[in-house]
Design a protein around this motif. Sequence first.
Motif, short mmCIF file in Angstrom:
data_model
loop_
_atom_site.label_atom_id
_atom_site.label_comp_id
_atom_site.label_asym_id
_atom_site.label_seq_id
_atom_site.Cartn_x
_atom_site.Cartn_y
_atom_site.Cartn_z
N GLU A 79 0.84 -1.21 0.00
CA GLU A 79 0.00 0.00 0.00
C GLU A 79 0.86 1.25 0.00
O GLU A 79 0.60 2.21 -0.73
N ARG A 80 1.92 1.23 0.79
CA ARG A 80 2.81 2.39 0.87
C ARG A 80 3.51 2.63 -0.47
O ARG A 80 3.71 3.79 -0.88
N LEU A 81 3.87 1.56 -1.16
CA LEU A 81 4.54 1.71 -2.46
C LEU A 81 3.56 2.03 -3.58
O LEU A 81 3.98 2.42 -4.68
N GLY A 82 2.28 1.85 -3.31
CA GLY A 82 1.27 2.18 -4.31
C GLY A 82 1.19 1.19 -5.46
O GLY A 82 0.85 1.56 -6.58
N ILE A 83 1.48 -0.08 -5.17
CA ILE A 83 1.47 -1.11 -6.22
C ILE A 83 0.28 -2.04 -5.99
O ILE A 83 0.23 -2.75 -4.97
N PRO A 84 -0.68 -2.07 -6.91
CA PRO A 84 -1.81 -2.99 -6.76
C PRO A 84 -1.37 -4.44 -6.97
O PRO A 84 -0.41 -4.71 -7.69
N VAL A 85 -2.08 -5.37 -6.36
CA VAL A 85 -1.71 -6.78 -6.45
C VAL A 85 -2.82 -7.60 -7.10
O VAL A 85 -2.89 -8.82 -6.90
N ASP A 86 -3.66 -6.95 -7.90
CA ASP A 86 -4.76 -7.66 -8.56
C ASP A 86 -4.30 -8.41 -9.80
O ASP A 86 -5.03 -9.25 -10.33
N LEU A 87 -3.09 -8.12 -10.27
CA LEU A 87 -2.49 -8.84 -11.40
C LEU A 87 -1.14 -9.40 -10.96
O LEU A 87 -0.51 -8.88 -10.04
N PRO A 88 -0.67 -10.47 -11.63
CA PRO A 88 0.66 -11.01 -11.29
C PRO A 88 1.75 -9.96 -11.48
O PRO A 88 1.69 -9.15 -12.42
#
Length: 425
Positions: A208-217
């Motif tokens: 969350e802090r890095l702002g990277i979504p994890v909905d895709l590989p």
Amino acid sequence: MSGIRDYQAVVGEQLIEEIHDLARELKGCRVQHINSTFIGGGVAEILKRLVPMMQEAGLEVRWDVIKGSEEFYRVTKTFHNAFHGVPVQISPGMLDTYRWISRENYDLVDPRADFVILHDQQPLGLAEIRPDHPGRWLWYCHIDPVDVDQTVWNFLSPWAGRCDAAIYHIPAYARNLGHRQYFMPPAIDPLAEKNREVSPGEVASVMERLGIPVDLPLVVQISRFDRLKDPLGVIQVFRLVRREVPCRLVLAGGGATDDPEGIQVLQEVHQEAANDPDIFILELPPTSNLEINVLQRVAAVVIQKSVREGFGLTVTEAMWKSRPVVASPVGGITVQLIHGETGLAAATSEEMARAVVMILRDPALGEKLGQNAREHVKKNFTLPIYLKRWLELLKTEQGYPYGQKPDLAEMPVVAEVTTGPGSAS
């Protein structure tokens, strides 16, 4: 900082006892490590963990860094590139700068050291004073010297030859300078912040802090922003993969104080990414150990598209975390990544893209590769094993009369790497 006994759960009681037995024989031995930076890069990271463990084992160990001008580090970066086969232009002024800064650092050498260990090419000029020093000198070459530029090698090799022995990561790197040769790959600290187990809460917080979504590989490469790590090629690989499987790319890394090219390479990476919303470029400070840990653990695939590689500790880190790795079969990566067993080797962008797609489409394959990879690292590339190899090396070197050159028939001492995840250690 973890103590030697804390690693017993990782490597077993027998190895810990062997370390203590060796340490008793070397107690009070005075060792000086010299390199070019305290922060950034694999050598600094290795020494940060190794030096305290050597001290705990009873050796008197210090770690010093040469002091150089901005011009000196431009010269040594050029030498670094030249070691890896990059075409370079070497002027007489560059050689003069190297000589001058080396002389300015002569007083850095501990006159009472039993062992002076010069890491890589930056402090190698200090070996000029080797004949007047009572200790034994070792040159530890952490980079791949196979295709070194001849002008650079002709300039540096006389200093390397003044040392009593050289240490290389793998036998293929041997330069046969007429002194003893040791082959010793580096290692990771499995209990360090970068490699310890993390909780689901820590993972969620970091992402969350890095702002990277994890909905895709996520396809991830962690490396310094260096042309030898081919970050532009990584982006090309990702675009080929994305045509086949929806995914995102994370390119994360930082720089080192002895690498003046990093800022320019980072700018080139941003230009190549062209604000693609599926490409995340993270310039991380040297203290971002938890962030790197989490990024490697959440990766569906970790890639390492190095053009040349001394060893590739980021590969080791990912393998320890049971992640499937796709990497270029270069340098020290070749003793880590056994194709089809502990990862997949890929020599071109197209091969790398196909290998990544294969893993993304077959999670069972990724799980098998990851499990084998962790076991391979556990048997070969953890800090206690590295410490034991160091103690064995120093004890062996102590056994030679001062200044003795080896017999031509003498076999080099090799710290062996087991050939696969199922081999005996």
